[in-house]
Design an enzyme around this catalytic site. Structure first.
Site, PDB file in Angstrom:
ATOM      1  N   GLY A  95      43.982  41.017  29.727  1.00  0.00           N
ATOM      2  CA  GLY A  95      45.133  40.344  30.341  1.00  0.00           C
ATOM      3  C   GLY A  95      45.921  41.297  31.239  1.00  0.00           C
ATOM      4  O   GLY A  95      46.267  40.965  32.372  1.00  0.00           O
ATOM      5  N   TYR A  96      46.184  42.490  30.730  1.00  0.00           N
ATOM      6  CA  TYR A  96      46.896  43.477  31.553  1.00  0.00           C
ATOM      7  C   TYR A  96      46.019  43.951  32.701  1.00  0.00           C
ATOM      8  O   TYR A  96      46.505  44.228  33.797  1.00  0.00           O
ATOM      9  CB  TYR A  96      47.392  44.639  30.682  1.00  0.00           C
ATOM     10  CG  TYR A  96      48.571  44.204  29.849  1.00  0.00           C
ATOM     11  CD1 TYR A  96      49.846  44.130  30.405  1.00  0.00           C
ATOM     12  CD2 TYR A  96      48.416  43.786  28.539  1.00  0.00           C
ATOM     13  CE1 TYR A  96      50.920  43.669  29.676  1.00  0.00           C
ATOM     14  CE2 TYR A  96      49.488  43.322  27.800  1.00  0.00           C
ATOM     15  CZ  TYR A  96      50.743  43.270  28.374  1.00  0.00           C
ATOM     16  OH  TYR A  96      51.804  42.794  27.653  1.00  0.00           O
ATOM     17  N   HIS A  97      44.746  44.052  32.420  1.00  0.00           N
ATOM     18  CA  HIS A  97      43.776  44.403  33.463  1.00  0.00           C
ATOM     19  C   HIS A  97      43.888  43.399  34.623  1.00  0.00           C
ATOM     20  O   HIS A  97      43.955  43.779  35.794  1.00  0.00           O
ATOM     21  CB  HIS A  97      42.376  44.370  32.849  1.00  0.00           C
ATOM     22  CG  HIS A  97      41.273  44.682  33.790  1.00  0.00           C
ATOM     23  ND1 HIS A  97      40.847  45.960  34.040  1.00  0.00           N
ATOM     24  CD2 HIS A  97      40.509  43.878  34.571  1.00  0.00           C
ATOM     25  CE1 HIS A  97      39.870  45.934  34.924  1.00  0.00           C
ATOM     26  NE2 HIS A  97      39.641  44.680  35.264  1.00  0.00           N
TER      27      HIS A  97
END
Ligand code: CA
Length: 652
Positions: free
Chosen positions: A290-292
């Site tokens: 998700g942060y990626h």
């Protein structure tokens, strides 16, 4: 001061409109003077503003006229497109959010219901029942204002612009920039730096966007850019948002004397961080998809606005090669139906297919398009197994259809706060179902015990000693994908004198044999933990097996080879598919108490439909735990397959 004198004071103030009006005029005058001092009034187009600088009201009017006429600056949310997208710019949900926002019912943290703040918004009270600090912090991302902007562009209804302006001025008045203020966490300041420039595109032409509003807005933008660039940008995903906010203000408002410096600092940071925060295999260092995904946006958007405004050389080709590698991570690790695993703080599902679709034409990647469209367009990737060797993610799949069998395993370095000590853990997907979803992360703050529960090693599909958390000390020993057999061997030195070696064999693209070895001299209970999809499950303690019990579709059998002292123990299972929520699910462990390390478990995991398959596994000969090579005969539903592997020669 007594209550009665308070009342008298209010009455007195109420009776002196002229004095009050004068004070407001003086404040406005000060605001425009502050702004004019920060602008380069010698910039072409600002002649009339410069000529009027001794008449604050006139100067503000001229400045608004300048911005409404300005075409030299481009922004991705270009306001010139407003007329083209009327009636096509907001969906039903967006309009609901905007209509709520008009009534001061606002998005706080988007994982919670929108909150009714009443007529006078208190921007500093946390009204979340769980006392989750994100609720208040994320209120200051002002997510509802984006919906107001989209609804305004969609409908042209001035009520949305009036609501935006009212709340903007209220926020600016009540939330001054000061260290430690919940309104000024640097991540939110960065997010606002980006979003405010978009709001500007939406609302600039509204009658509600008066010269006074413009003045307050631009002073607020400058305050953000100065705040963000007067300190070092953070060294994680926050820093990308901080830099993006500063860059967007710098590109959108080049009239500020400091704009070039803001842009330069942000661009330098992004160029440096794409090398530091993105490993050679394309994965962002925090180890969460998700942060990626967010990082792809944060790296890409500044490059996009730079390009729109003649700054394409600010980002070299290598920058875009890293972006392409980041996008390819979704192709490699995404689940067959477009879903995602939930390792670390991947607390929910996100739409990574959209990211691949967006970037497929940019990078001329037909394989991106194929995976993004679920096989409807272009041609499939050549491989079905992928290793991200730097970050320690591995995937194997039977094919590219949505019912494919797929395993994604994690055994990588510590990615910091968003990462969990879960090395060796994996998810299995088959028949359109996540059969062993990761427990998730549940919450960031407010329920510390809850967050800690989901973080622990023993709620992951891996081995522990006495259920204790493991260290991150990963090592790849073998990666050998092949037609009928994909082989992965990873190790993690989980504790002093205790290395967990996990061998995963994907047999005939149908089922998995997992060999877990505890190597070293440590003493304690060796525990091999498993968690199944929510729903009924049958735990068979005599046959050392467990399986899901879905009435329809695909189930999963997990069976371990019996040995003296082995026990199947039921565990508490929880899974969180949405931030702030969790549900129970079946979980268990195979346990060897007072185990003598080294030791070995051999487990077969079979996705199946219909009857529970019969399973038998035997080693060929008696290789000791830690043997450098092994052969096994695996029999599933009467079909025996000999499988084997050898670790590369040389010191591990
Ligand atoms: Ca987890």
């Amino acid at each position: 001061m007594s209550v009665s004198s308070c009342i008298r004071l209010f009455v007195v103030l109420g009776m002196l409109p002229t004095v009050g009006g004068f004070a407001a005029e003086s404040t406005r005058s000060k605001g425009i003077q502050t702004l004019l001092a920060a602008l380069n009034l010698d910039r072409p187009g600002l002649e009339k503003v410069k000529a009027a600088q001794n008449d604050p009201a006139a100067a503000a009017r001229e400045l608004l006229a300048y911005y409404r006429a300005r075409t030299s600056v481009k922004h991705p949310a270009d306001r010139a497109r407003s007329a083209d997208v009327r009636g096509k710019f907001a969906d039903k949900r967006c309009l609901e959010i905007a209509d709520d926002a008009v009534k001061n019912i606002l998005i706080t943290c988007p994982h919670y219901p929108r909150f009714d703040f009443g007529p006078d918004i208190d921007w500093f009270t946390n009204r979340n029942p769980k006392r989750d600090k994100e609720w208040l912090w994320q209120l200051h991302r002002q997510s509802s204002w984006g919906a107001l902007g989209r609804a305004y562009r969609h409908t042209g209804d001035e009520k949305y612009a009036r609501a935006y302006v009212r709340q903007l001025l209220d926020w600016l008045k009540k939330c001054p920039c000061r260290k430690g203020s919940p309104a000024w966490r640097t991540i939110e300041a960065g997010i606002r730096g980006f979003s405010w420039t978009t709001h500007f595109q939406y609302f600039l032409d509204s009658p509600a966007f008066t010269p006074e509003v413009l003045t307050a807005f631009l002073n607020g933008c400058r305050e953000h850019a100065v705040y963000l660039t007067s300190r070092k940008f953070s060294r994680n995903n926050w820093g990308l948002m901080e830099a993006e906010g500063a860059a967007f203000i710098g590109f959108t408002f080049p009239e500020f004397k400091e704009a070039a410096a803001w842009r330069a600092k942000a661009i330098k940071h992004l160029n440096a961080e794409i090398r530091k925060q993105v490993r050679a295999d394309g994965m962002q260092v925090e180890q969460c998809l998700g942060y990626h995904s967010g990082c792809i946006h944060w790296f890409a958007r500044t490059a996009e606005i730079a390009k729109l405004n003649g700054g394409e050389n600010e980002f070299p080709p290598e920058y875009f090669r890293r972006l392409e590698a980041m996008c390819a991570v979704f192709l490699k690790l995404g689940l067959p139906d477009g879903g995602n695993t939930q390792f670390g703080d991947d607390h929910s599902q996100f739409h990574w297919r959209r990211v691949l679709e967006r970037w497929a034409p940019v990078f001329n990647r037909g394989d991106f398009l194929y995976v993004a469209t679920g096989g409807k367009k272009s041609t499939p990737p050549k491989e079905t197994a992928f290793a991200l060797k730097d970050s320690g993610f591995y995937s194997m799949r039977s094919g590219w259809d949505e019912n494919a069998v797929c395993l994604v395993l994690k055994c990588g370095p510590n990615g910091g706060w968003h990462c969990q000590p879960d090395n060796g853990t994996f998810e299995i997907f088959a028949g359109g179902r996540r059969l062993t979803p990761d427990s998730g992360s549940y919450i960031y703050s407010g329920d510390a015990a809850g967050r800690a529960w989901f973080r622990r090693t023993r709620v992951h599909q891996t081995m522990t000693l006495d259920g204790k958390d493991i260290a991150y000390r990963p090592k790849l020993r073998l990666w050998k994908p092949g037609g009928d057999l994909d082989v992965l061997v990873v190790e993690n030195q989980s504790y002093p004198h205790f290395t967990h070696r996990r061998t995963v064999l994907f047999v005939k693209k149908k089922y998995f044999v997992v060999v877990d070895e505890a190597l070293g001299t440590a003493k304690g209970a060796a525990m091999l933990h498993f968690q199944l999809a929510p729903g009924d499950a049958i735990l068979d303690k005599k046959r050392f097996r467990a399986h899901t019990a879905f009435k329809d579709g695909t189930n999963l059998l997990v069976q371990t080879v019996a040995r003296p002292g082995l026990k199947l123990v039921k565990e508490e299972g929880r899974v969180s598919f949405e931030y702030g929520k969790w549900k129970p699910r079946p979980a268990f462990r195979f346990e060897l108490k007072k185990a003598a390390v080294p030791l070995r478990f051999i487990t077969v995991l079979v996705p199946y439909t219909g009857e529970v398959p019969t399973v038998r596994v035997e080693t060929v000969g008696s290789p000791p735990p830690g043997a450098e090579q092994m052969k096994l005969d695996a029999t599933v539903s009467g079909e025996t397959t000999r499988i084997g592997w050898a670790l590369p020669a040389g010191k591990p």
